[in-house]
Design a protein around this motif. Structure first.
Motif, PDB file in Angstrom:
ATOM      1  N   SER A  98     -43.312  17.423   7.639  1.00 49.87           N
ATOM      2  CA  SER A  98     -44.765  17.248   7.676  1.00 49.87           C
ATOM      3  C   SER A  98     -45.443  18.588   7.935  1.00 49.87           C
ATOM      4  CB  SER A  98     -45.146  16.249   8.768  1.00 49.87           C
ATOM      5  OG  SER A  98     -46.536  16.236   8.987  1.00 49.87           O
ATOM      6  N   PRO A  99     -46.543  18.884   7.233  1.00 51.86           N
ATOM      7  CA  PRO A  99     -47.257  20.144   7.483  1.00 51.86           C
ATOM      8  C   PRO A  99     -47.879  20.203   8.873  1.00 51.86           C
ATOM      9  CG  PRO A  99     -48.508  18.722   5.988  1.00 51.86           C
ATOM     10  CD  PRO A  99     -47.161  18.096   6.148  1.00 51.86           C
ATOM     11  N   ALA A 100     -48.076  19.031   9.489  1.00 52.91           N
ATOM     12  CA  ALA A 100     -48.684  18.994  10.820  1.00 52.91           C
ATOM     13  C   ALA A 100     -47.640  19.020  11.938  1.00 52.91           C
ATOM     14  CB  ALA A 100     -49.544  17.737  10.957  1.00 52.91           C
ATOM     15  N   MET A 101     -46.355  19.146  11.576  1.00 49.90           N
ATOM     16  CA  MET A 101     -45.284  19.033  12.560  1.00 49.90           C
ATOM     17  C   MET A 101     -45.401  20.085  13.665  1.00 49.90           C
ATOM     18  SD  MET A 101     -41.191  18.835  11.865  1.00 49.90           S
ATOM     19  CE  MET A 101     -41.140  20.452  11.062  1.00 49.90           C
ATOM     20  N   GLU A 102     -45.650  21.315  13.309  1.00 51.11           N
ATOM     21  CA  GLU A 102     -45.722  22.385  14.300  1.00 51.11           C
ATOM     22  C   GLU A 102     -46.907  22.170  15.253  1.00 51.11           C
ATOM     23  OE1 GLU A 102     -43.874  25.866  15.840  1.00 51.11           O
ATOM     24  OE2 GLU A 102     -43.279  24.449  14.266  1.00 51.11           O
ATOM     25  N   GLU A 103     -48.028  21.751  14.704  1.00 55.35           N
ATOM     26  CA  GLU A 103     -49.212  21.521  15.531  1.00 55.35           C
ATOM     27  C   GLU A 103     -49.007  20.317  16.457  1.00 55.35           C
ATOM     28  OE1 GLU A 103     -52.879  22.648  16.968  1.00 55.35           O
ATOM     29  OE2 GLU A 103     -51.549  23.656  15.543  1.00 55.35           O
ATOM     30  N   GLU A 104     -48.314  19.280  15.972  1.00 57.56           N
ATOM     31  CA  GLU A 104     -48.028  18.118  16.807  1.00 57.56           C
ATOM     32  C   GLU A 104     -47.157  18.492  17.995  1.00 57.56           C
ATOM     33  OE1 GLU A 104     -48.081  14.808  13.153  1.00 57.56           O
ATOM     34  OE2 GLU A 104     -46.206  15.432  14.109  1.00 57.56           O
ATOM     35  N   ARG A 105     -46.154  19.315  17.739  1.00 58.57           N
ATOM     36  CA  ARG A 105     -45.240  19.709  18.813  1.00 58.57           C
ATOM     37  C   ARG A 105     -45.921  20.652  19.795  1.00 58.57           C
ATOM     38  NH1 ARG A 105     -39.489  20.226  15.417  1.00 58.57           N
ATOM     39  NH2 ARG A 105     -39.592  18.076  14.612  1.00 58.57           N
ATOM     40  N   LYS A 106     -46.820  21.469  19.296  1.00 59.15           N
ATOM     41  CA  LYS A 106     -47.589  22.343  20.176  1.00 59.15           C
ATOM     42  C   LYS A 106     -48.474  21.504  21.106  1.00 59.15           C
ATOM     43  CE  LYS A 106     -51.062  26.035  20.079  1.00 59.15           C
ATOM     44  NZ  LYS A 106     -51.913  26.891  19.211  1.00 59.15           N
ATOM     45  N   LYS A 107     -49.131  20.512  20.539  1.00 56.59           N
ATOM     46  CA  LYS A 107     -49.979  19.631  21.343  1.00 56.59           C
ATOM     47  C   LYS A 107     -49.148  18.898  22.397  1.00 56.59           C
ATOM     48  CE  LYS A 107     -52.882  15.493  20.881  1.00 56.59           C
ATOM     49  NZ  LYS A 107     -53.499  14.531  19.930  1.00 56.59           N
ATOM     50  N   ASP A 108     -47.971  18.426  22.016  1.00 57.56           N
ATOM     51  CA  ASP A 108     -47.091  17.735  22.953  1.00 57.56           C
ATOM     52  C   ASP A 108     -46.676  18.658  24.088  1.00 57.56           C
ATOM     53  OD1 ASP A 108     -45.124  15.583  23.750  1.00 57.56           O
ATOM     54  OD2 ASP A 108     -43.734  17.207  23.260  1.00 57.56           O
ATOM     55  N   HIS A 109     -46.328  19.887  23.747  1.00 54.25           N
ATOM     56  CA  HIS A 109     -45.869  20.863  24.734  1.00 54.25           C
ATOM     57  C   HIS A 109     -46.985  21.203  25.726  1.00 54.25           C
ATOM     58  CE1 HIS A 109     -44.022  25.106  25.525  1.00 54.25           C
ATOM     59  NE2 HIS A 109     -43.685  24.239  26.454  1.00 54.25           N
ATOM     60  N   TYR A 110     -48.145  21.548  25.204  1.00 51.00           N
ATOM     61  CA  TYR A 110     -49.252  21.967  26.062  1.00 51.00           C
ATOM     62  C   TYR A 110     -49.766  20.810  26.913  1.00 51.00           C
ATOM     63  CZ  TYR A 110     -49.789  26.648  24.088  1.00 51.00           C
ATOM     64  OH  TYR A 110     -49.602  27.953  23.725  1.00 51.00           O
ATOM     65  N   SER A 111     -49.907  19.626  26.309  1.00 51.17           N
ATOM     66  CA  SER A 111     -50.467  18.497  27.048  1.00 51.17           C
ATOM     67  C   SER A 111     -49.580  18.113  28.224  1.00 51.17           C
ATOM     68  CB  SER A 111     -50.678  17.301  26.115  1.00 51.17           C
ATOM     69  OG  SER A 111     -49.437  16.842  25.571  1.00 51.17           O
ATOM     70  N   HIS A 112     -48.254  18.236  28.054  1.00 57.01           N
ATOM     71  CA  HIS A 112     -47.350  17.931  29.169  1.00 57.01           C
ATOM     72  C   HIS A 112     -47.612  18.862  30.345  1.00 57.01           C
ATOM     73  CE1 HIS A 112     -43.593  17.088  31.374  1.00 57.01           C
ATOM     74  NE2 HIS A 112     -43.551  18.400  31.557  1.00 57.01           N
ATOM     75  N   PHE A 113     -47.731  20.147  30.071  1.00 56.16           N
ATOM     76  CA  PHE A 113     -47.916  21.109  31.161  1.00 56.16           C
ATOM     77  C   PHE A 113     -49.306  21.009  31.773  1.00 56.16           C
ATOM     78  CE2 PHE A 113     -44.014  22.999  29.679  1.00 56.16           C
ATOM     79  CZ  PHE A 113     -43.477  23.553  30.835  1.00 56.16           C
ATOM     80  N   ILE A 114     -50.303  20.625  30.995  1.00 59.72           N
ATOM     81  CA  ILE A 114     -51.644  20.433  31.552  1.00 59.72           C
ATOM     82  C   ILE A 114     -51.633  19.283  32.552  1.00 59.72           C
ATOM     83  CG2 ILE A 114     -54.023  19.813  31.016  1.00 59.72           C
ATOM     84  CD1 ILE A 114     -53.545  21.140  28.239  1.00 59.72           C
ATOM     85  N   LEU A 115     -51.016  18.173  32.160  1.00 65.10           N
ATOM     86  CA  LEU A 115     -50.941  17.037  33.070  1.00 65.10           C
ATOM     87  C   LEU A 115     -50.019  17.334  34.252  1.00 65.10           C
ATOM     88  CD1 LEU A 115     -50.929  13.843  30.833  1.00 65.10           C
ATOM     89  CD2 LEU A 115     -52.823  15.130  31.795  1.00 65.10           C
ATOM     90  N   ARG A 116     -49.040  18.169  34.034  1.00 67.45           N
ATOM     91  CA  ARG A 116     -48.180  18.557  35.150  1.00 67.45           C
ATOM     92  C   ARG A 116     -49.003  19.270  36.227  1.00 67.45           C
ATOM     93  NH1 ARG A 116     -42.760  22.188  34.382  1.00 67.45           N
ATOM     94  NH2 ARG A 116     -42.210  20.458  32.966  1.00 67.45           N
ATOM     95  N   LEU A 117     -49.938  20.109  35.795  1.00 61.95           N
ATOM     96  CA  LEU A 117     -50.826  20.770  36.755  1.00 61.95           C
ATOM     97  C   LEU A 117     -51.711  19.769  37.482  1.00 61.95           C
ATOM     98  CD1 LEU A 117     -52.025  23.858  34.677  1.00 61.95           C
ATOM     99  CD2 LEU A 117     -50.490  23.905  36.635  1.00 61.95           C
ATOM    100  N   ALA A 118     -52.183  18.776  36.721  1.00 61.57           N
ATOM    101  CA  ALA A 118     -53.130  17.818  37.296  1.00 61.57           C
ATOM    102  C   ALA A 118     -52.461  16.846  38.261  1.00 61.57           C
ATOM    103  CB  ALA A 118     -53.820  17.044  36.169  1.00 61.57           C
TER     104      ALA A 118
END
Length: 501
Positions: A98-118
Motif C-alpha cells: 500500500s502507498p500509505a503503508m509508511e505513513e500508517e506505521r509512522k502514525k502508529d509509532h508516534y501515537s504510541h509514544f504520545i500516549l505513553r507520555l500522557a
C-alpha cells in the motif's frame, strides 16, 4: 587537573555552523508491520498531527476497554475491533504494498509514544495503558502474515534459539505429537527457550522438552511475545514517568497531554466524529422538543423532565441543556422560544432581563470577539459531565449515573421505561465501578436492541457505526437514526426528506 570545559569553549557553540549541519536524528524506517516501540521517534511532526494521532489511538484503546467491561470474548473483541481499527488506526501488511503503508506505521509509532507520555504519570494509568496496548499488539500479532510474523520475531532481541532443519527432522515425531496440526514436511516455525519461561505450556504438554529447552511451535509464540511486550512496556513506562517533570516546562505539549490523560480516565467525545451531530435534512423546533426527548440520554432527559415539572432550571443545568439543544440543530431563535415557553411563571420582561442574554451568549451571538468567532460554547461531552464538580442542592446538571445514588438512579431509569432486571443489575455494577459511560451504553443497547439488530442485518451497519457512545449528542443522533431506519443512511444523510417526530 580540572577537566571541566569552559562555557566559551564548548563544542558547537557557533549557531551558524549548526544551522546548516547534518541532522543528528533521521526519520525511523519501518521494515515490519509490528512494533515493540523500543526506540522513540525522532523526526518532527506538527502539533496538529501530535494531537490528532493521539486522539485516534485513544479511541481504539477506549473501545478495547469497553469490550472488556462488556465481557466480550476474545473472538468477539477481534471481530468488533476490525472496522474500528480500519477506521482510526489502519496498518497494512507488507504484502499489500500500500502507498500509505509508511505513513500508517509512522502514525502508529508516534501515537504510541504520545500516549505513553500522557499515561505514565500514575500507576493506575500505566497499568491500564499496558493492558490495552498489549491487547492491541496481540490482535495485530495474530492477524499478521505468518512470514512477516516470523521475520519480526527474529528481529527482536529475544533469548530464543531457532530450531534448525536438522533438529526438525531428528525430532519430527515428537514435535508432531505435541502439535498434531503441524505439516509433515516440517515447514513450521519452532523456537527453543528455557523451559522455566513457559511453565503453562509445559504443564499442558504443548511443548517438546529436551535438555532443559522447550521446543515452542509458532502458534504458541503469541502468548510469549505478548508477555515480553508487556514486560518491556512496563519498564519503559517507569522510565518515562521519571522524565515527565522535564515536560512541564513546555507549555505547548503539557495541556494536550493533560487533556489526553483526563479523557483516558473518562473517554470524551472529542475523540469521536461528533463535530456535527445534527442530521442533515431534519428540522428541530421548540414545539418538537417534547417528542424528541424520547431519544435523549438520561442526563438530558432528566433535565427536560425537571424543567417540565418545575418550569425552571438552575444556571448550570440551563447551560448544559442549551448547548445540547444547540448541538442537535435547534436554532437560536427557536431556543429562545423554547426557554420562554418553559419558564411559564416569568413575565417577558423578567425573562429578557435575566435569561435571554445567557442563551445568546451560549450560541455566540453576543460576547467578546473570540466568543462570536467561535460561535459560542460547544456541547458538553460525557468526559466533562463525569469529571466536573458534583451538583449542589437543587441542581440537576451533570451525569445522573455519577451524581445519583443507586437507590435513586434505578427509579429514575424505571420512570423512563427501563425495567429489565438484568439491565438494572448491570447498571448498578457499572456505577459501582465508576464506569458511567458503560452504564449509559448498556441502557441505550437495551432500548434499541431490535433496531440495532435490523441495522446490522438489513441496513449494513458495521461495528464502527455502533461503537461506544461518548457524547450526549452522539446518543441522540444514533437513537433517532435507529428509530428511523430506512429514512436516513449510516452517516446520517437522509435517504429522503424527513422531519423529527
Amino acid at each position: 587537573m580540572n577537566s571541566r570545559i569552559e562555557p566559551k569553549r564548548r563544542a558547537e557553540i557557533n549557531y551558524k555552523k549548526k544551522q546548516f549541519s547534518e541532522p543528528k536524528f533521521a526519520a525511523t524506517g519501518y521494515k515490519h508491520r509490528l512494533n515493540f516501540y523500543s526506540l522513540p521517534p525522532s523526526a518532527e511532526i506538527t502539533l496538529e498531527e501530535f494531537e490528532e494521532w493521539a486522539i485516534h489511538r485513544l479511541k481504539v484503546l477506549a473501545e478495547f476497554e469497553a469490550c472488556t467491561f462488556r465481557n466480550r470474548s476474545w473472538d468477539e473483541t477481534v471481530e468488533y475491533m476490525k472496522p474500528i481499527l480500519e477506521k482510526h488506526m489502519p496498518l497494512s501488511q507488507n504484502s499489500s504494498r500500500s502507498p500509505a503503508m509508511e505513513e500508517e506505521r509512522k502514525k502508529d509509532h508516534y501515537s504510541h509514544f504520545i500516549l505513553r507520555l500522557a499515561f505514565s504519570s500514575t500507576e493506575d494509568l500505566r497499568r491500564r495503558f499496558t493492558r490495552l496496548e498489549s491487547s492491541l499488539f496481540r490482535l495485530r500479532f495474530q492477524n499478521n502474515d505468518a512470514r512477516d510474523r516470523q521475520d519480526f520475531v527474529a528481529s527482536l532481541d529475544f533469548e530464543w534459539e531457532k530450531v534448525s532443519d536438522e533438529e526438525k527432522r531428528e525430532f519430527g515425531a515428537e514435535l508432531l505429537a505435541v502439535n498434531p496440526g503441524m505439516k509433515k514436511d516440517g515447514d513450521e516455525g519452532w523456537f527453543k527457550v528455557d523451559w522455566e519461561k513457559v511453565p503453562e505450556l509445559v504443564e499442558s504438554r504443548r511443548v517438546f522438552l529436551r535438555r532443559g529447552k522447550a521446543f515452542v511451535p509458532a502458534k504458541e509464540q503469541t502468548s510469549m511475545v505478548v508477555s515480553e511486550f508487556s514486560r518491556r512496556l512496563d519498564q519503559q513506562l517507569e522510565l518515562t514517568a521519571r522524565a515527565l517533570p522535564r515536560l512541564d516546562e513546555d507549555d505547548r505539549l503539557s495541556p494536550i497531554l493533560h487533556h489526553l490523560s483526563q479523557n483516558f480516565a473518562s473517554p470524551g467525545s472529542t475523540y469521536d466524529d461528533t463535530a456535527d451531530p445534527t442530521i442533515p435534512g431534519a428540522s428541530v423546533t421548540a414545539s418538537s422538543i417534547d417528542t424528541l426527548s424520547q431519544h435523549f440520554p438520561l442526563c438530558m432527559r432528566n433535565l427536560h423532565l425537571t424543567l417540565r415539572k418545575q418550569n425552571h432550571l438552575k444556571h448550570f443545568g440551563r447551560l448544559q441543556y442549551t448547548l445540547f439543544l444547540k448541538g442537535i440543530g435547534l436554532s437560536l431563535e427557536e431556543c429562545l422560544v423554547f426557554w420562554r415557553q418553559s419558564f411559564k411563571l416569568l413575565t417577558d420582561d423578567q425573562f429578557n432581563k435575566e435569561y435571554r442574554y445567557n442563551v445568546r451568549h451560549a450560541y455566540g451571538d453576543v460576547g467578546g470577539d473570540s466568543n462570536r468567532r467561535g460561535r459560542g460554547y460547544t456541547p458538553y461531552s460525557c468526559q466533562k459531565l463525569t469529571t466536573e464538580a458534583l451538583p449542589g442542592a437543587g441542581q440537576t446538571h451533570g451525569c445522573p449515573y455519577r451524581t445519583y445514588a443507586p437507590d435513586n438512579l434505578i427509579p429514575l431509569l424505571q420512570g423512563i421505561g427501563v425495567s429489565d432486571r438484568d439491565v438494572l443489575k448491570g447498571v448498578r455494577e457499572d456505577v459501582g465501578r465508576q464506569r458511567y459511560h458503560i452504564a449509559c451504553n448498556r441502557v441505550f443497547e437495551h432500548a434499541h436492541k431490535a433496531e440495532m439488530k435490523r441495522a446490522k442485518e438489513e441496513e449494513g451497519w458495521s461495528a464502527a457505526d455502533l461503537d461506544t457512545i461518548l457524547h450526549p449528542n452522539q446518543y441522540f443522533k444514533r437513537s433517532w437514526m435507529l428509530k428511523h431506519l430506512g429514512q436516513v443512511g449510516v452517516e446520517g444523510r437522509p435517504k429522503r426528506e424527513v422531519a423529527y417526530d
